[in-house]
Structure formats: C-alpha cells, structure tokens
Scaffold this motif. Structure first.
Motif, PDB file in Angstrom:
ATOM      1  N   UNK A 365     -75.221  -5.074 -34.331  1.00  0.00           N
ATOM      2  CA  UNK A 365     -76.391  -5.418 -35.143  1.00  0.00           C
ATOM      3  C   UNK A 365     -76.757  -4.256 -36.060  1.00  0.00           C
ATOM      4  N   UNK A 366     -76.742  -3.042 -35.494  1.00  0.00           N
ATOM      5  CA  UNK A 366     -77.141  -1.877 -36.280  1.00  0.00           C
ATOM      6  C   UNK A 366     -76.103  -1.556 -37.352  1.00  0.00           C
ATOM      7  N   UNK A 392     -79.630  -9.702 -35.943  1.00  0.00           N
ATOM      8  CA  UNK A 392     -79.748 -10.118 -34.545  1.00  0.00           C
ATOM      9  C   UNK A 392     -78.657 -11.082 -34.134  1.00  0.00           C
ATOM     10  N   UNK A 393     -78.124 -10.838 -32.965  1.00  0.00           N
ATOM     11  CA  UNK A 393     -77.018 -11.627 -32.429  1.00  0.00           C
ATOM     12  C   UNK A 393     -77.501 -12.443 -31.236  1.00  0.00           C
ATOM     13  N   UNK A 394     -77.085 -13.692 -31.157  1.00  0.00           N
ATOM     14  CA  UNK A 394     -77.363 -14.532 -29.983  1.00  0.00           C
ATOM     15  C   UNK A 394     -78.826 -14.527 -29.622  1.00  0.00           C
ATOM     16  N   UNK A 401     -89.512 -11.255 -34.759  1.00  0.00           N
ATOM     17  CA  UNK A 401     -89.676  -9.981 -35.468  1.00  0.00           C
ATOM     18  C   UNK A 401     -88.731  -8.910 -34.926  1.00  0.00           C
ATOM     19  N   UNK A 402     -87.563  -9.324 -34.489  1.00  0.00           N
ATOM     20  CA  UNK A 402     -86.602  -8.405 -33.897  1.00  0.00           C
ATOM     21  C   UNK A 402     -86.177  -7.319 -34.881  1.00  0.00           C
ATOM     22  N   UNK A 407     -80.886   0.492 -27.620  1.00  0.00           N
ATOM     23  CA  UNK A 407     -80.848  -0.097 -26.285  1.00  0.00           C
ATOM     24  C   UNK A 407     -80.804  -1.626 -26.306  1.00  0.00           C
ATOM     25  N   UNK A 408     -80.987  -2.252 -27.455  1.00  0.00           N
ATOM     26  CA  UNK A 408     -80.917  -3.718 -27.517  1.00  0.00           C
ATOM     27  C   UNK A 408     -79.724  -4.167 -28.344  1.00  0.00           C
TER      28      UNK A 408
END
Lengths: 626, 626
Positions: A365-366, A392-394, A401-402, A407-408
C-alpha cells in the motif's frame, strides 16, 4: 507524524501538571479556572492544520484529525469518533480517559464537565480556536448548570509547549491571469459590489483559502493545502492584509500586490503583521457609524467575531468569496482540465506498472502510494499531494479514512481488491480520484457490488436537473441501485473541489447530511464518489471530479434552464469489475462514451509524453463493453 | 364562504376606525399601541380554522388560507403569497395595501413596520395566535429598531367583532378499540414512559389532532378535520383535559373517559373548562421543583409557552404524540385499508358516470365534485370530506390549490384534461387521492408529460430504502424523469396522512423543502403525488396514499433492514394517458400489478355492493398494458 509517535502512548504526567499550574497562574487569568478546553483546529477553522497548531496532539498524544481534549483539576478526557477509538487508545497514556463519541453511554463534553466540576466553576478556552456557534452552545450549557465559560487570551498549551514549532511562513507564489482568469483587483471590485448590494461597509476574511483566492497568492504553510496564514479586512475604500511582513519583501510579491505603486487609492493594500488583525479590527469597529454592518463568516473564531459589536455584526454562513470561488471561470476550468489530464497520465502509468509488478509480490500500500506520488511529480507544475493517499488492500479498503502505516501495510496481490483514493496539487488545478481495481479475478459478489456503485456514480454524473437545485437533492441517485439490493454507504457522495486550493471546499456538495449547501451552478466543481464497504473484506469507491455544465434537455420549464455534469477525471473504470448484465443500455453507453473520452484525451497526452506502456494499458482498458 | 362574499371587497372604514380606537383603549392595554398584528390561525396553530378564528378575514375581507394583516394608526396592510394576489385584491377595499410576498420589492412585515412606525413605537399581538418562533423573530427585529412587541391579552378583533360566531362545541364521538387499536389509557402509559425516559415531568398538548388521537375522541369543530377544541396537560400521575365542560355531559363520553369510575388514580382525568388552561398551567409551573422539565411543542402559542419558566421549558419540534400517532397500528392500518376500498368504490362509480355524462356537456367542476361527495357519502361510516375538492378542467388544473367557484367553473369536455384531487373522512380512515383523466383523445404532449409524472410516482412507490431514511431523501426520485426532459413541479411530493384525522400531518413527508422530517418507519402513511403543470393549459397529478412496509431485498447491510411502500389507494391510473414506450419493463410491470390489485380488491367490493357499471368500468380500465 511517524509511526513511533503514532503508536506508543505519550507520557503526559508532567505536561498535565504544568497545564494545571497554568490554569491557576494569574499571569494568564485573573482567577483560576477549573477546566481548560483544547479543541482541534486553528484560528482559521482550517480542515488541515500546521504543526504549531497541533495543540490537542501535544497535550494528549492523539494525532487523529478530529478530537477535543478537556483538562480539569483532577481529570483529563479526550473526545473522538469511531474512526479513531483504537488509535487514540494506543496514543494516550492512562492519565487520559477516551470519550467514545457516538456511543450511547458517552457523555457530551458539556454533560461531562457538569458531572465533574465543583459548583460555580469557570471553564476556559482559547477564543481564537473555537467558532462562535460552538462557544454559544458550550456557554449556554455551562451557564444552565451554574458554571461559566471564559475566554483565555493566552493559549495555555502554548505557554507550556517549550519546543512548539513556529508558525510557518513559506514563500508566497503569485498567480498570473493565465492561471486565475481574474486579477485580484477584479475580485476586489466584485466583492465590493456584493457588499454595496447588501449595504455592508466591511468584510473580514478569515478562511485561508478565501484569502489565497482573493489575492491570487498561494503558500505552503499547511501540508496538502496551498494556503498561507493571513487575514484580510476589506472596506469600500480600504484593503488591509495581515500577514507575516517578511513574506512581502520579495519583489514579485510586492509587484503583484502593487505595494509600491498602487494604481488607484481604493486598490491600495495596507499590509500589517498577522497578529495585528485583532487591534486593527477593533480600530475599524470603533469608527463605525450607526447601522453600518460588518460581514464575517459564522465559522470565524469567537475572538474576532466578538470584536464586532452585535449591532454591527452580520454573520454569514457562506462569504461572498466562498461563493465566488466555487464558480470557476473559463481559465480556472481550463486549468482544472489540464491538471486532470496530467493526473490521469500518472495514474494510467501507475496502473500499468502495478499490473506488471503486483505478481512479483513486492508492491505494498505504501510503495504503491509512493509510486503514484513519484509519477505525479513528473508532471508539469506539480506542487504536491492534495491529501494523504488512501492506498488500501482488501479489508483495509473498508476503512473509509484509511491511511497506510507500516504496521497496517498490506501487499497488493491478485486476490484482493485495491482501492486508491489520491490527488495532487498542480499550479493549474487540484485533483482527487478514486479507482478500485482487481488484478486477479474478482468474485461475483465483488463485481455485483462494484456495479451497483458504478450505477450510482453514473446516475449522479449523468443526472439532468433544474438550475437552482441543491447538490444534496442528488445524493439519493447515487444510492438507488445499492438500496434496491439492501446495501448503502455511510458517507456523503461529493464535495466541492478548489482550483489549486483545498481539495474540500464549500458551499456546494452532494450529501444526505448537508442542507445548508448552496445551489449548484454551471462552473462549480464537485466530486462524485459513491462507494460500498464490506467490513473485514473490501472497499469499493468510484470517484471522479465533475464540472457542473448547462444541459439542453427537450423542454425548458419556466425558462429555468437545466444542468448536468462533465467528468474532469479521465481514468478508465476497470471493466473487469463490472457485471454488465446489471447495467442498462444507457449505462453501458455512458461507460463506453466515458472510456472513448479517456482514450482520446489521455491517449493523446500519453503519446505526446512518450509513455508507451501506459498508452497500451489505456487502450486495453478502454475497449467498449457489450 | 359564498361567491358574493368572496369576490366583492369588504368595506372596512368603520371596522378600522373601531380597531384603532381599541388600540388606544386602556380597557385592553395599559398604554396605546401604534400597530396591531392579526395573523391567520388559531390558538392551536391549526391548518384549517373555525369561523370564530377567521379574524384576519373579518378585519380585511380576504378569506384565503394564508395571510397576515397589520394595522397602524395610519396604515393597513395585508401580506399573502402568489396563490392569492388576485383574490386578495378583489376582496379588500382601498383602505388596505396588498403586500405581495415573494416579490423582491415587497417589504417584510418587520421592515414595513419599521418604515412606517414613529420612533419608540409599541406593536401589539394576541400571544395565543402567534407561535413562539414567530414572536421571537418579530420581537428581535422591532427591538433592533427601537420599537417593542407586546402581548395584548384581549384580542382586539374580538373586541370589535359584534356578530363573531361562538367557538364550535360539537358532539364528541368516542372511538372504540375496533377503530383505534389502543385504549387512551394505553396511549397515556406509552406517553408517560417517553416522558420518564427523558426525565420530563409534564407534557402540554396543544395540537388538536394530537389531543383527539390521545383520548380516542373526535369532534367536528373545524371543517374537514375531525377535531375538537381542547388542551391537555399530562403529568406522571395527573391528566388534565381542558374542554367545553358541556360536551362531557354525554354518558358515552363520560364512560369512555371513565370520568365517574376511574380504574386507577393515575388514569383519572380531571376535566376543566377550555379557557382555564392558562391558569392551570400557571399552577402546575408554580409547583415545579428545580430541574423539573415541561415538554411543549415549539409550534405552540407564545401565550402558553411563556407560562413555563425558561429553566423548566423543553421545546420539542415533534411531540411524542405526534410521533406515536404517525406510526399506525394494525387496527388503524386495517381501517385505512377499508376506508380506501370504500373511497375507490365511490371514485370508480364517479369515473364511470363521468364517462357517460361528459359527452352531454352538463358536468362542471362543481357538479363533478358534488357527485364525488354524494357517491362517497353512500359509503359506510362516511363523515365528510377531508379537504375541499380540487376539481379542475384544462387550464384550471395548472392552479395547484384550485377550488372551483361559480365564476371560474368550467365544463368537463372531451377536449381537456380533468384533474380531481379529493378525499374523505370515514370513521375508519382518511383518504386523499388524485387522478388525472382525459375523456377524449389526449395529445402526444399530454401523454408524454403524464408518463413522466407516472414514472416519478412509481419511482417513489417502488423505492426500496434503508430503515432510518428520511422522506425528503426520496423526493428527487419523483422528479428524475421530469428533470431529464427539462420539466419539474413546484410542490413537495408527499405529506403524512392521519387516520380519521387531519389529511396533512407530521412528522414525516416527502419534500425537497422539509429537512426537519422524522425518518420513515413501517406503519407510517404518506401521500405520493408528483405532478406537472403547464400554465394556461393543463395540470397533471397522480396521487396515492401509501403505507410504509418492510422490504426484503437480497442483502441486509449492517442488519439495518429496508423499507418500501404499499399503495392504499386502489383507483386505476388512466392507461389512455400513458405513453408506454417511455416506460421501462419494470414500470409496465408495476402498473399491471397495481391494476391487478385494483381489480381484485375493488372489484370484489363493487360486486358486493352491486355497482355493476362501475365494475365494468374498473375491468376495462385495468386491462394490462403492453
């Protein structure tokens, strides 16, 4: 805001001790106060704020975008909403009580204060960072219980914040007619004619984007928003601009503002330090004759608003600058179109790259968000992102608002849906686009829900409606297909978008929540972004920025005229995700016509820029659907 | 309200002289007042009012439903809206200035008063017929200009109105469980549990339909509305009913209210004269302990509201009675269904009769409306009409609030569209239905616009939406097809409907204007009535009363559940007016299924009642469309 700071609690024992001391210190207040409120936000009620204004984060550690801290002699509590419960509980130490807004058992700030305060208490707040209406509500509730709310002129957080960053004072960028379409002098004249129309003598501008727009200046004081800290007070023959004077030492800026050689007296700008707005407004108000009126936004700070005597004060929900700024002129529209073409080039290249790289299992994602930023930055007049990318994945896609954190951070794969909501600032315009893609084989359910969202997107984009219609009346069109299947999404459908300004701006929008919106007008620019979110599984959103344009339907009832939307965003919508059986012929035609435009306009630019792989991708992704 | 009274101006010289005398008479006021405001409306803010409350009509002659008169020492002015400009100018003599609301040049009441009053003037108004929010606005505006608004306890119009009708005190009708589904004792218990939930000690009921609903009583004090003049004050152990005591002398009423043998102390009703509500409320308020709260509607009269000390006053937009009344129980729903079947029988018979009679050229708007009333009155438990019938031919149909008068009365023909919007009160329910018919050959344009309206009607009626959705979010569905062709209609789409109560009731509805509506809930009943009006030519409206029912779509997002509508009105929609090419297959299916239901349900009842001609008509009119 690094990940360490974000996820280990801030130790606040000493800070709270110091703050409580300040609450009793007669250097700041005549009488000790029993509670101190620390809202989010700055003196301009900005959505994004500068580091020096992150006072609530400083005192409690929580760095989310929404939250209010209150400290009493014995307690410390912080209110935030469901998006942030986990994050706040991780960032705050146990001196703090997390007040979970939206839960039934959670007391409001007023009720909590009333429950913990000794009789006849005094509650303090910095009047610069609380809006007038919030002040009124809080003040009334406290008064009803025998307490009182007082304005503390010196900010008590600033008093104990030793290494507080200084207020940014970045280089000012002057925008010429080729970008703005109107000189600041033209804008000033238009503002004054609105003032004359309503018999208003003075207007106080406090919103940073309105000031930037008025003077055709940009800054970079706040991340993502090309604005600068300033106030302006405009009279019929006077213009006062309050800004860090050092910024005006630059010849281009001096010339732009005609500081040394004003053409006409009423267009001569008097500059003064940012901080002097308060005393200058006092001076203006002291000279008012009876019946003279001063316009100020009802969202302006309590501090400035209360300088204006009630009899002279005229609070307005949307200032004339806000309304004028929302309706883009031909030059701005042209700029926005150019910006969206460049943005689409970058995204086509990104998606072509992702298609190639994802199977290797190395894209996260990053890194995908970083790649998007890198590709955008290669485009002409790129300034920066217009907001933090939602990559954002899945299951992360279901967090509306991800924002990816180490860590995510999930790896993009052939098995999960990828949602990318991102945008940029270019000198000619601001972009904001969401595409939801599957790089393997989407399930029937994923396709079905994607198609409902697409139907909603098309229903808004292709809607024809009378002049004078407010955007909120279109919100249900975006939901109709989802509702029919028992589905919905819990956010609005669209927001106003600035032109090389804030990505969120008023006064228009498309939402079930907003009834104070102003009618849509040709030239306004909004987003169209319905979605569907399946908790723990995936998120879907399809977002274009669209321009309000005149429509020419068969009839013209009462000569009112009609409007519709023209997409400015020209990035293919993934056909693989569409269940074409659920689309009507009209909807299929819309998709094909949209893709034809993408291919024509973006294809030509990809060609021109020699971006062959992206062009191949674009051509593949814009094949007509049957 | 005969036609003579309606159309020649009332001579008001002497009346104005007397009123101005009263404005200086210390019998009524301590100090002379310089202006007196005469609003429409009664002390209960009723939509329809009794003759004794038609004070604005008495003083100026204008008898429309909306208007406010203001008399100063030198001037007399009356404000009304565009519907009534012509009528008001004909009914008022030249002592009066007609203030045309909605025109730019027209001053508001406040601005006009400020422009004509001498300095430091006092303006009077009867506090019983002005709502609190109106009082506040007027008072603030006047105070800002150095004047003051005062409450004049004795109504000055009543003081000079020699032959003023007495307040009606009609026979009270008691409704048993078979009609209400709940005893008044059940309703009282439910009300008190709402009060307990919100820690409210007292509730003051002022709306006539809420009081009628609460006590399961009906009256006929106001034409079209089966209500009676009353107030109620409910405490946790006390019930006070304020009503003309003579009305309670009837054994059935005494028994119904258990006036002589109450079962439990807290369900014992203390009755008192209608006029004593003021002093009784004062007594209640005098006994309040700190923090005790009294609920009253924010639409209640200023007079009653101000009796409650501010610290104890809790103003609510919708009372618990309003909310409870809106959600019909099984018995009420059953009653409403029965009422709509009977109503459909009458209308089928009417339309069959019209088909036969119109070619003779003898049917007029008035005689058609009379015939509809006659046919309805033959049905079981018919009480009266629920509003004045809008029976309109051709261009009259474009006047949305049209009511036929001898001088406007048109003859029904084979060449013009006929629009009939009418309804009735039956003891088991209230109806409101509009059908638009052509008895010759409609033009392509008439059919086209009718079909757009039909598409809008279906879009609302067949809509599926999540629990918790407010009705105003559905309004645009009704307009989508019209908007696409550049057309629109300038009224809301639906209103709440009472059960043997007012044909217009809150708190739900379907309108672009109403944002204070409460969410739709299963059991609520609203109208669905989009339209299209071509000035000078014709009017089209298709109105059903529909019941909110649970829907079971494929999915159930967040277990919220979904809702949809079930039509209660079962009267064929004229297929001749439909351009079936413009309908989608889904819409054609809806029409055919609706007509199947009409044929099945109304056919059986026509059969039972032996109304052969109407049955033949029904069968012809419900043939499936292709």
């Amino acid at each position: 805001m690094g990940s360490d700071a974000a996820m280990s609690p801030k130790i606040t024992v000493e800070l709270l001790r110091q703050l409580r001391q300040a609450m009793r210190n007669t250097k700041y207040i005549a009488e000790p106060i029993q509670a101190y409120i620390v809202p989010s936000g700055d003196a301009h009620q900005s959505e994004y704020i500068a580091p020096c204004d992150c006072r609530r984060e400083f005192i409690c550690g929580f760095n989310g975008s929404a939250g209010t801290a209150i400290v009493t002699e014995k307690h410390a509590a912080m209110w935030t909403d469901g998006r942030y419960f986990l994050q706040a509980s991780q960032q705050m130490d146990n001196n703090w009580t997390l007040m979970k807004m939206g839960l039934k058992e959670t007391l409001s700030q007023e009720d909590w204060l009333i429950s913990v305060l000794p009789e006849n208490s005094t509650v303090g707040v910095d009047p610069w960072i609380i809006a007038t209406d919030q002040w009124k509500n809080m003040s009334k509730a406290l008064a009803g219980a025998g307490h009182s709310l007082v304005a503390v002129q010196d900010n008590l957080i600033d008093a104990i914040w030793m290494d507080r960053p200084t207020r940014p004072s970045t280089k000012l960028l002057t925008l010429g007619l080729g970008f703005t379409g109107l000189t600041w002098q033209d804008k000033m004249t238009a503002l004054r004619s609105k003032m004359a129309e309503r018999k208003i003598s003075w207007f106080v501008a406090t919103a940073l984007d309105e000031i930037a727009w008025l003077f055709n200046l940009r800054g970079s004081d706040i991340e993502y928003n090309p604005v600068f800290f300033a106030y302006a007070i405009v009279g019929m023959n006077t213009i006062r601009l309050f800004v860090d004077i050092k910024r005006l030492a630059v010849p281009t800026v001096r010339e732009h503002l005609q500081l040394d050689t004003p053409s006409k007296a009423e267009l001569s700008i008097q500059t003064a330090p940012y901080e002097s707005v308060f005393t200058e407004l006092q001076a203006v108000c002291a000279s008012l004759v009876p019946k003279e009126k001063v316009w100020i936004s009802d969202k302006a700070s309590c501090a400035l608003t209360q300088v204006i005597p009630k009899a002279h004060r005229s609070l307005i929900p949307y200032t004339p600058l806000c309304l004028a700024k929302a309706v883009k002129n031909t030059t701005e529209i042209q700029g926005m179109k150019m910006a969206h073409i460049k943005d689409a080039v970058a995204l086509c290249e990104l998606f072509a790259w992702l298609e190639k790289e994802i199977p290797k299992g190395t894209v996260t994602e990053i890194s995908a968000a970083d790649k998007a930023e890198e590709l955008r930055s290669q485009q002409k007049d790129f300034v920066g992102l217009s907001f933090p990318s939602i990559s954002s994945v899945g299951p992360n896609g279901a967090i509306i608002h991800y924002r990816p954190l180490p860590e995510t951070n999930r790896t993009l794969s052939l098995n999960e849906i990828y949602l990318l909501d991102s945008g940029a600032q270019y000198i000619d315009g601001t972009t904001d686009v969401t595409r939801t893609m599957h790089f393997g084989s989407p399930s029937a359910y994923e396709k079905e829900t994607f198609t409902y969202v697409l139907k909603g997107h098309i229903a808004v984009s292709a809607a024809i409606f009378p002049n004078g219609t407010k955007g909120h009346l279109l919100d249900s069109f975006a939901r109709q297909a989802l509702w029919e299947s028992g589905l919905d999404y819990l956010h609005g459908t669209g927001h106003g978008v600035g032109c090389f300004l804030n990505v969120h701006e008023g006064p228009c929008g498309i939402s079930y929540k907003t009834f104070a919106d102003e009618p849509l007008e040709a030239g306004m620019i909004v987003s169209d972004e319905p979605g569907y979110y399946e908790d723990g599984l995936f998120g879907i959103r399809i977002e274009n920025v669209v321009l309000v344009v005149p429509a020419k339907p068969k009839y013209n009832y009462r000569n009112k005229g009609s409007l519709t939307f023209e997409p400015l965003t020209l990035v293919p919508i993934q056909a693989k995700m569409v269940n074409t059986d659920i689309l009507t012929q009209k909807e299929r035609d819309w998709v094909n016509e949209y893709h034809r435009q993408c291919r024509e306009t973006i294809g030509a630019e990809l060609e021109r820029q020699g971006r062959k792989e992206a062009l191949d991708w674009l051509i593949r992704e814009t094949q007509p659907i049957a």
